[in-house]
Design an enzyme around this catalytic site. Structure first.
Site, mmCIF file in Angstrom:
data_model
loop_
_atom_site.group_PDB
_atom_site.id
_atom_site.type_symbol
_atom_site.label_atom_id
_atom_site.label_comp_id
_atom_site.label_asym_id
_atom_site.label_seq_id
_atom_site.Cartn_x
_atom_site.Cartn_y
_atom_site.Cartn_z
ATOM 1 N N THR A 35 14.512 -3.811 4.541
ATOM 2 C CA THR A 35 14.107 -2.465 4.928
ATOM 3 C C THR A 35 12.903 -2.587 5.850
ATOM 4 O OG1 THR A 35 13.760 -0.186 4.166
ATOM 5 C CG2 THR A 35 12.515 -1.897 3.023
ATOM 6 N N CYS A 41 5.513 4.767 2.643
ATOM 7 C CA CYS A 41 6.603 4.477 1.702
ATOM 8 C C CYS A 41 6.343 3.137 1.007
ATOM 9 C CB CYS A 41 7.942 4.385 2.429
ATOM 10 S SG CYS A 41 8.503 5.938 3.171
ATOM 11 N N HIS A 58 13.610 1.861 -1.141
ATOM 12 C CA HIS A 58 12.634 2.305 -0.145
ATOM 13 C C HIS A 58 12.252 3.730 -0.542
ATOM 14 C CE1 HIS A 58 11.557 2.478 4.405
ATOM 15 N NE2 HIS A 58 10.897 3.433 3.769
#
Length: 170
Positions: A35, A41, A58
Site C-alpha cells: 500500500t 492513514c 490501510h
C-alpha cells in the site's frame, strides 16, 4: 537434430496485491501485500509468523463514521476487527498473532487543532489491537512525511519506504 531444453534460472517474481485506501487483504507465502500514500492513514500489518500468514489494512479514520461505503478498513476499529477475522479464516492462530504499524503522520499544520488525525489513528490502532491481545512488535509512525509499505507473509517482513527516512525493514 535434437534440441536440448535450457534450464530456467529466472525465478518468477512473487505475486503482488495492492491494498487501496480503506481496504485490506490477507495472504500467505511469498505474496507481497503493498500500500502507498500512508500520510495520516495507518498501515496495520498483522501476522501469525508460525503459520506464515499475514494481512495488511490501510485504515484512514480513527472512528467509524457509519458510512463505510463498502470499504472494510475505513475506520480503525472495524478495519482491525475485519483484518483479524480474515487472518484467522486464512489459518492464523489468534494466540500467535502480532502486529506492526506504519504511517500516522501529521501531514499538514492546522493551527488550533490539538491532535491530528494521524496521531489519533495510531492511538486508536494501538487500543484496538490491545483490546484483542495483539502485541505491536514494531512500528514506524508519526512525523510529517508519507510512507509506502510492503508486507511479505512468509518472512513477516514489513518494509517501510519514505523519501525522508529511506527504507526500513520492521
Amino acid at each position: 537434430m535434437m534440441t536440448a531444453e535450457r534450464p530456467s534460472f529466472a525465478e518468477e517474481p512473487p505475486e503482488r496485491v495492492r491494498v487501496g485506501v480503506a481496504e485490506l487483504a490477507v495472504a500467505a507465502g511469498d505474496t507481497v501485500l503493498t500500500t502507498s500514500g500512508l500520510g495520516s492513514c495507518v498501515g496495520v500489518a498483522v501476522a501469525d509468523p508460525t503459520a506464515g500468514v499475514a494481512g495488511l489494512a490501510h485504515v484512514m479514520l480513527p472512528e467509524a463514521s457509519g458510512d463505510d461505503r463498502g470499504k472494510p478498513a475505513k475506520s480503525v476499529e472495524v478495519g482491525v476487527e475485519r483484518l483479524l477475522a480474515e487472518l484467522e479464516a486464512a489459518g492464523g492462530d489468534p494466540e500467535r498473532t502480532e502486529a506492526k504499524l506504519a504511517g500516522g503522520s501529521q501531514m499538514f499544520d492546522f493551527s488550533g487543532v490539538s491532535e491530528g488525525v494521524g496521531k489519533r489513528n495510531v492511538e486508536q490502532t494501538r487500543v484496538a489491537l490491545a483490546d484483542r491481545d495483539v502485541p505491536v512488535v514494531a512500528e514506524d509512525v508519526g512525523g510529517d512525511y508519507g510512507r509506502s509499505v510492503e508486507l511479505t507473509p512468509k518472512t513477516w517482513t514489513f518494509r517501510v519506504k519514505s523519501t525522508h527516512e529511506g527504507v526500513e525493514n520492521l
